[in-house]
Design an enzyme around this catalytic site. Structure first.
Site, PDB file in Angstrom:
ATOM      1  N   LYS A  89       0.806  -1.225   0.000  1.00 32.28           N
ATOM      2  CA  LYS A  89       0.000   0.000   0.000  1.00 32.28           C
ATOM      3  C   LYS A  89       0.839   1.275   0.000  1.00 32.28           C
ATOM      4  CE  LYS A  89      -4.397  -1.631   1.553  1.00 32.28           C
ATOM      5  NZ  LYS A  89      -4.198  -3.031   2.012  1.00 32.28           N
ATOM      6  N   GLU A 111      -9.745   6.851   3.399  1.00 31.91           N
ATOM      7  CA  GLU A 111     -10.646   5.917   4.058  1.00 31.91           C
ATOM      8  C   GLU A 111      -9.820   4.693   4.408  1.00 31.91           C
ATOM      9  OE1 GLU A 111     -10.101   5.950   0.871  1.00 31.91           O
ATOM     10  OE2 GLU A 111      -9.621   3.819   0.690  1.00 31.91           O
ATOM     11  N   SER A 377       1.715  -9.906  -0.915  1.00 32.85           N
ATOM     12  CA  SER A 377       1.371  -8.490  -0.768  1.00 32.85           C
ATOM     13  C   SER A 377       1.725  -7.886   0.590  1.00 32.85           C
ATOM     14  CB  SER A 377      -0.123  -8.293  -1.029  1.00 32.85           C
ATOM     15  OG  SER A 377      -0.902  -9.133  -0.195  1.00 32.85           O
TER      16      SER A 377
HETATM   17  C1  PLP Z   1      -5.044  -4.052   1.691  1.00 30.34           C
HETATM   18  C2  PLP Z   1      -4.344  -5.314   1.424  1.00 30.34           C
HETATM   19  C3  PLP Z   1      -4.743  -6.183   0.383  1.00 30.34           C
HETATM   20  C4  PLP Z   1      -5.963  -5.956  -0.441  1.00 30.34           C
HETATM   21  O1  PLP Z   1      -5.988  -4.790  -1.191  1.00 30.34           O
HETATM   22  P1  PLP Z   1      -5.767  -4.798  -2.772  1.00 30.34           P
HETATM   23  O2  PLP Z   1      -6.118  -3.426  -3.174  1.00 30.34           O
HETATM   24  O3  PLP Z   1      -6.681  -5.836  -3.343  1.00 30.34           O
HETATM   25  O4  PLP Z   1      -4.355  -5.137  -3.003  1.00 30.34           O
HETATM   26  C5  PLP Z   1      -3.975  -7.310   0.131  1.00 30.34           C
HETATM   27  N1  PLP Z   1      -2.901  -7.610   0.881  1.00 30.34           N
HETATM   28  C6  PLP Z   1      -2.497  -6.816   1.907  1.00 30.34           C
HETATM   29  C7  PLP Z   1      -1.303  -7.210   2.685  1.00 30.34           C
HETATM   30  C8  PLP Z   1      -3.204  -5.650   2.211  1.00 30.34           C
HETATM   31  O5  PLP Z   1      -2.789  -4.881   3.229  1.00 30.34           O
END
Ligand code: PLP
Length: 393
Positions: A89, A111, A377
């Protein structure tokens, strides 16, 4: 180009900017400034320096040997979990705040659901000395204490949203309303590839650094730029958009999105927007939306708060409709199994969200010669309570 966004902000039939008349000047200003600034050397240089020295990019592309052995294929993990603040993010938050600064804005609003985007935003606001207001559902504030404390420590005001179900969906509405009322000094720093055009395009661009790096790293490691499969979890879809972006036109690469099936697709307790949703408009954009029997937007559910959103970005909706994107789902249970498996085999504790992408290994067969890239992610520190409560016996 059939996968590209058009001038009006549509990917095929999805996307657009379905907003009240009064919000259009804000959107137009953002669109114009983004176009003017994004490719200037000054902007790109500042972004590149901060991604390197502040976030720690490039994130490694790690060959997971023991995981590969277990599934008899070659698995690389793109280590977004190693970014500062623990997930992808920050890539978007940083890009957007540089945009806001150059647009002369002094106040940032955002948000947040789980609080991850709120923390990333509060972080870059501290870095750039900007006022920061984070709208968060009152229910979520209760559920996500540590992130709320972090945001406050970083100097942000966290404003509880009590309307509706007091969760992310309502927080987005309140943020859009606030933006409408304070167009002069306020920049809305949106957290995923959702919302009205140009947000999906801008967030995709800032996250596309993920696939840009994968191409270079694969060339070094495998002698070719494209993998056979790229797998990512999908909440709003930003980490997936970033991981897919530079492969969308490389048709030899199979793109796989994994949606949260929660307690099971037939239980109504899930957040699988593409798999179970219908085309509709939510938060200013046309995409797949999950509805309940009465035709209202359904309350989504996932064990991972970051995937708990009743829609998905228009890019993914379009890629899925065109057959370019393979969409799978993983239940809470399958994702939890994937968490403990990765921890045991590789010593990496993944975020609950990312584990949905890893879970694809359980029900998709890959060839021994395949090169599979899984976008990790985020890291699992924030999910320790969930892991402890669900530890295998
Ligand atoms: C917020 C988040 C997501 C989901 O958000 P996307 O916009 O779909 O990427 C996925 N993995 C992690 C670690 C997150 O913090």
């Amino acid at each position: 180009m059939k996968y590209e966004i058009n001038e009006e902000g549509f990917y095929g039939e999805f996307g657009g900017a379905f907003v009240p008349e009064k919000l259009i000047p804000n959107i137009e200003e953002l669109k114009k400034s983004y176009k003017e600034l994004i490719d200037t050397p000054d902007f790109q240089e500042e972004l590149k320096d901060l991604l390197r020295d502040y976030v720690g990019r490039p994130s490694p592309l790690y060959l997971a040997k023991r995981l590969s052995e277990k599934y008899n294929t070659k698995i690389y993990l793109k280590r977004e979990d190693l970014n500062y603040t623990g997930a992808h993010k920050i890539n978007n938050a940083l890009g957007m705040i540089l945009l806001a600064k150059r647009m002369g804005k002094t106040k940032i609003i955002a948000e947040t659901g789980a609080g991850q985007h709120g923390v990333a935003t509060a972080t870059v606001c501290a870095l750039m000395n900007m006022e920061c207001i984070v709208f968060m559902g009152a229910t979520d504030i209760e559920r996500q204490r540590p992130n709320v404390e972090k945001m406050k420590m970083l100097g942000a005001s966290v404003v509880p949203v009590t309307q509706g179900t007091a969760t992310l969906e309502d927080a987005v509405d309140v943020a859009l309303d606030y933006w409408l009322e304070h167009p002069e000094d306020t920049f809305y720093l949106l957290g995923s590839v959702v919302g009205p055009h140009p947000y999906p395009e801008i967030v995709t661009r800032f996250q596309s650094v993920i696939s840009e790096e994968i191409r270079k790293q694969l060339l070094e490691k495998e002698g070719r730029e494209t993998p056979d499969h790229v797998i990512a979890c999908v909440g709003g879809g930003s980490n997936a958009a970033g991981a897919f972006y530079h492969f969308i036109h490389s048709e030899e690469t199979n793109l796989i999105a994994v949606e949260p099936a929660g307690k099971g697709l037939d239980t109504g307790k899930h957040a699988a927007a593409i798999t179970m949703g219908k085309p509709g408009v939510l938060h200013g954009s046309k995409s797949y939306v999950i509805y309940d029997k009465e035709g209202n937007v359904a309350e989504p559910y996932s064990i991972s708060a970051g995937l708990d959103y009743p829609s998905v970005g228009p890019l993914h909706a379009h890629l899925a409709t065109e057959g370019r994107l393979q969409v799978l789902t993983a239940t809470d249970k399958q994702a939890l199994d994937a968490v403990f498996e990765l921890t045991k085999l590789e010593g990496i504790i993944p975020a609950m969200e990312s584990a949905h992408a890893l879970a694809a290994l359980q029900f998709t067969k890959f060839k021994p010669t395949d090169v599979v890239v899984i976008n990790l992610s985020g890291r699992g520190d924030k999910d320790m309570e969930t892991f402890l409560a669900n530890r295998p016996q």
